[in-house]
Design a protein around this motif. Structure first.
Motif, PDB file in Angstrom:
ATOM      1  N   THR A 176       0.839  -1.208   0.000  1.00 41.34           N
ATOM      2  CA  THR A 176       0.000   0.000   0.000  1.00 41.34           C
ATOM      3  C   THR A 176       0.870   1.252   0.000  1.00 41.34           C
ATOM      4  N   PHE A 177       0.228   2.360  -0.284  1.00 43.95           N
ATOM      5  CA  PHE A 177       0.875   3.662  -0.099  1.00 43.95           C
ATOM      6  C   PHE A 177       0.727   4.106   1.352  1.00 43.95           C
ATOM      7  N   VAL A 178       1.470   5.132   1.733  1.00 45.21           N
ATOM      8  CA  VAL A 178       1.404   5.711   3.083  1.00 45.21           C
ATOM      9  C   VAL A 178       1.118   7.200   2.941  1.00 45.21           C
ATOM     10  N   LEU A 179       0.081   7.675   3.616  1.00 44.75           N
ATOM     11  CA  LEU A 179      -0.229   9.105   3.586  1.00 44.75           C
ATOM     12  C   LEU A 179       0.852   9.903   4.314  1.00 44.75           C
ATOM     13  N   ARG A 180       1.087  11.106   3.821  1.00 46.13           N
ATOM     14  CA  ARG A 180       2.063  12.009   4.420  1.00 46.13           C
ATOM     15  C   ARG A 180       1.359  12.989   5.352  1.00 46.13           C
ATOM     16  N   PRO A 181       2.061  13.549   6.352  1.00 45.09           N
ATOM     17  CA  PRO A 181       1.430  14.480   7.297  1.00 45.09           C
ATOM     18  C   PRO A 181       0.733  15.656   6.620  1.00 45.09           C
ATOM     19  N   LEU A 184      -3.116  15.351   5.568  1.00 43.91           N
ATOM     20  CA  LEU A 184      -4.105  15.011   6.585  1.00 43.91           C
ATOM     21  C   LEU A 184      -4.941  16.199   7.035  1.00 43.91           C
ATOM     22  N   HIS A 185      -4.904  17.306   6.311  1.00 47.80           N
ATOM     23  CA  HIS A 185      -5.572  18.522   6.759  1.00 47.80           C
ATOM     24  C   HIS A 185      -7.070  18.544   6.483  1.00 47.80           C
ATOM     25  N   GLY A 186      -7.580  17.563   5.759  1.00 53.03           N
ATOM     26  CA  GLY A 186      -9.015  17.489   5.498  1.00 53.03           C
ATOM     27  C   GLY A 186      -9.468  18.160   4.226  1.00 53.03           C
ATOM     28  N   GLY A 187      -8.583  18.888   3.572  1.00 54.66           N
ATOM     29  CA  GLY A 187      -8.930  19.529   2.312  1.00 54.66           C
ATOM     30  C   GLY A 187      -8.435  18.731   1.125  1.00 54.66           C
TER      31      GLY A 187
END
Length: 284
Positions: A176-181, A184-187
């Motif tokens: 899988t991929f990994v989200l970056r910080p 994660l802001h919701g936009g």
């Protein structure tokens, strides 16, 4: 003039058939549906939209070959969501026994039309519960497929189905991929996933931290026109996947940052995680 085709669907995977819609805090809905929907709508164009080279096919095949041959059964692989055979056919060429589970008849037809495609046993069904006869050295769920099931219970069911197909000493491999910080802001944010001479894919994404629903619209730009692919996935962090594995009687053997054995760390954008039975003697 560029033509435009619009398709709305999720990545192929095992969605619980009776799953209720999930409403994210931003108002988006993640609906349960037939797990073959993705392949039915994109199967005919899948190889065009997702060519092998950008997906590190050769590195993946080499790594899976090595894992399969360290098992006790002489080298066998079961792929959940086998699709059109991007990984399965090169693994077959290496002399491995390959089987698959696929919910989309369109995907299966594409696989069957390729050289040696009819040599691979494929069970048509949902990889959350469909069974293939025998046990395997490796069970594989690649290309973010674990994010397809609608909720955590369904994702755990996927781990359990993998576990029941493993031979002694076998392993379950997830990519899988990994989200970056900064994502994660919701936009909404835009990621250029692939840039080639005649094919560009942009991903327009939004992640809801409250529900773990990741909305993505893939925009494919090609000389023959545009293609829009809309997905709504149930994202899971690596640590969450480890807990799901424990619930299914598995444990993490090792985790890399990619198919080439890169170390997994804070800056990793992908991971390849290898799980084994919790009662097995670790070989990692």
């Amino acid at each position: 003039m560029l033509g435009m085709r619009d398709a709305t669907f999720r990545r192929r995977g095992g969605n619980v058939e009776a799953a209720q819609p999930v409403v994210a805090s931003n108002g988006s809905r993640m609906k349960g549906h037939d797990p073959g929907t993705y392949g039915t709508k994109v199967g005919a164009d899948y190889d065009l939209l997702y060519p092998g080279d950008p997906l590190e096919t050769e590195a993946a095949v080499a790594a899976l070959d090595t894992l399969a041959r360290t098992g006790t059964g002489g080298g066998s692989i079961l792929e959940f969501g086998i699709g059109t055979g991007r990984l399965a056919l090169p693994l077959l060429e290496r002399g491995l026994t390959v089987a698959g589970i696929e919910a989309s008849e369109t995907m299966i037809a594409q696989l069957r039309a390729k050289p040696r495609g009819d040599e691979i046993e494929v069970v048509a069904g949902d990889f959350l519960r469909a069974l293939v006869e025998g046990q395997f050295s490796v069970v594989l769920l690649g290309f973010n497929g674990i994010f397809g099931p609608a909720d955590r219970d369904a994702q755990i069911a996927c781990f359990r189905n993998a576990a029941r197909h493993l031979e002694p000493g076998g392993c379950f491999v997830i990519e899988t991929f990994v989200l970056r910080p900064e994502q994660l802001h919701g936009g909404w944010w835009v990621l250029p996933r692939f840039v080639g001479d005649e094919h560009v894919e942009l991903q327009v994404c939004r992640y809801d931290t409250a529900t773990h629903v990741l909305e993505r619209t893939m925009v494919h730009l090609r000389p023959d026109g545009l293609r829009f692919v809309k997905l709504a996935d149930r994202y899971a962090w690596p640590g969450e996947l480890d807990l799901m594995a424990r619930a299914a009687g598995l444990r993490l053997r090792f985790r890399n940052g990619g198919w080439r054995g890169e170390p997994f760390g804070p800056s990793s954008s992908t991971h390849v995680s290898v799980y084994e039975r919790a009662d097995s003697v670790s070989t990692g």
